[in-house]
Design an enzyme around this catalytic site. Structure first.
Site, PDB file in Angstrom:
ATOM      1  N   SER A 251       0.837  -1.197   0.000  1.00  0.00           N
ATOM      2  CA  SER A 251       0.000   0.000   0.000  1.00  0.00           C
ATOM      3  C   SER A 251       0.878   1.256   0.000  1.00  0.00           C
ATOM      4  O   SER A 251       1.656   1.452  -0.936  1.00  0.00           O
ATOM      5  CB  SER A 251      -0.958  -0.056   1.197  1.00  0.00           C
TER       6      SER A 251
ATOM      7  N   ASP B 191      -9.769  -5.471  -4.132  1.00  0.00           N
ATOM      8  CA  ASP B 191      -9.187  -4.513  -3.195  1.00  0.00           C
ATOM      9  C   ASP B 191     -10.185  -3.385  -2.941  1.00  0.00           C
ATOM     10  O   ASP B 191     -10.620  -2.704  -3.877  1.00  0.00           O
ATOM     11  CB  ASP B 191      -7.877  -3.959  -3.780  1.00  0.00           C
TER      12      ASP B 191
ATOM     13  N   HIS C  62      -7.386  -6.002   0.319  1.00  0.00           N
ATOM     14  CA  HIS C  62      -6.212  -5.195   0.678  1.00  0.00           C
ATOM     15  C   HIS C  62      -5.507  -5.715   1.943  1.00  0.00           C
ATOM     16  O   HIS C  62      -4.505  -5.140   2.364  1.00  0.00           O
ATOM     17  CB  HIS C  62      -6.674  -3.747   0.907  1.00  0.00           C
TER      18      HIS C  62
END
EC number: 3.1.2.12
Lengths: 276, 276
Positions: free
Chosen positions: B146, B222, B254
């Protein structure tokens, strides 16, 4: 039953579910990993019982077990370690009350109304799992860590035929003889020690043993080893001639860094028994 | 430098260390996994940069990376994601301030005195690591998740020759064009967008690319995919003819259940480059 979350994980699904529990008189939450194979039909189930202070979440996120369960086509269930909630009795100490159910059915106040983890894990939750998910309940094995290793060993020896194999990571081996045990068994079951016997893996090994393979790992640097009393279980295994692997792992401690290191071994060990 | 903890883990040592940081003007904590091979001499190093809200601890306990690093004989370093402490500026939002350093050197008040994660990760911490541990600093690779994927990609492309390979899990791919980026780059670097360019993986791909292999995984489910903007990086990779594997993984989200699922792939990918 309510779905809290479902995440794709190693080709399968890591779910978290909450349901009202008759045994515990409160809502209970558990984690369940279903491998990809569960989409096509029932798969064998490996139980993982957690230790003091843990919820359903610790092993689910830190033990790395899903990688190996996916490889072997096994489901994993991660139950909580006690009843919980505002109406449930608790204690200020970390090792009694919520997070510390010790896998017994309490008979003493104030614990008796909710602290029935033995019935929850051996009766209510398996019935719910078998009725709800693609699980082959004729193929179950059990493992656990610390207090959960105590739970796994005592359940396996008290319920012949239920589990094909049993293993444990740094289990509490002799709670009737240690500070991790005497306090809790007194609180939950009362002062009459005859009621404690079936909740002590070393005593159950001498009395009953286990009709299947057994694997136990303990770190040689475990900071709680004096509370675990592995020497009592090792002696009982040897005296009984119980088929078992009892391993002291050099340099490892009580943490999930230890558990995750040997998780591949344990899952493969159970897979051998479950697929036999 | 202070040792906070060291645990045996997959035959090696998972350590946590704290040291005063000149770059950040505060104490900084990092995790370092050294495989067994580090007892005999320097080993290659894989950096793992974490995402928003994380500390050094999240990936160290939840990504399952040590299993594969041990197999490949690699060290892993898990830095924190920002400066921390009472004297360090912060914000009420989870995505600005402590836990959200975005891997830049801030030039704007109140962030400039401490928020220098670029210098910390690319200069101060590698110097400390190389001087202290058995690490072969000529063999480094980098990955992240991320915000950390953003950091890994931008550092790899800004520092040619530093990293043998780069990968990312669900990276922020185009922060100059997304709500995960514009707010933070404005706060840390000011409104002049020319200062933002080198901190945007999609723009850096068009400008510089990467002289080595690149691997990117993003879950097709995600929940933050609109903030990550993978389409901008995919297009830039294709336009540049950058050697890369860009994978949308069906059904994954995610979470660290996604990261851990593909960690084996990423560590093996870096090991191929590091041992070449």
């Amino acid at each position: 039953m309510q779905k809290t979350s479902e995440n794709a994980c190693f080709g399968g699904i890591q779910g978290v579910y909450t349901h009202p529990s008759d045994a515990c008189g409160c809502d209970m939450t558990f984690g369940l990993f279903l491998p990809q194979e569960a989409q096509d039909g029932p798969v064998p189930l490996l139980w993982y019982l957690s230790g003091l202070t843990c919820t359903h979440e610790n092993a689910m996120t830190k033990a790395g077990a899903q990688a190996w369960a996916a490889e072997q086509g096994l489901a994993l269930v991660f139950p909580d370690t006690s009843p919980r909630g505002d109406g449930v009795a608790d204690d200020e100490d970390y090792d009694l009350g919520q997070g510390a159910g010790f896998y017994v059915d309490a008979t003493q106040d104030p614990w008796a109304p909710n602290y029935r983890m033995w019935s929850y894990i051996t009766e209510e939750l398996p019935a719910l799992l078998g009725a709800t998910f693609a699980l082959d309940m004729d193929r179950q094995s059990i493992t656990g860590h610390s207090m959960g290793g105590h739970g796994a060993l005592t359940m396996a020896m008290n319920l012949p035929g239920r589990f094909r194999s049993v293993s444990a990571f740094s289990p509490i081996c002799n709670p009737t003889g240690a500070d991790w045990g005497r306090k809790q068994l007194t609180a939950y079951l009362g002062a009459d020690e005859t009621a404690w016997e079936r909740h002590d893996a070393s005593l159950m090994m001498r009395k009953a043993g286990f009709d299947g393979p057994m694997l136990i790992d303990i770190g040689s640097n475990d900071q709680f080893i004096d509370l675990l009393r592995p020497e009592t279980l090792a002696a009982a295994i040897a005296d009984r001639r119980q088929p078992a692997s009892f391993r002291l792992q050099k340099g490892y401690d009580h943490s999930y860094f230890f558990v995750s290191t040997f998780m591949e071994d344990h899952v493969a060990f159970h897979a051998d028994a479950l697929w036999a």
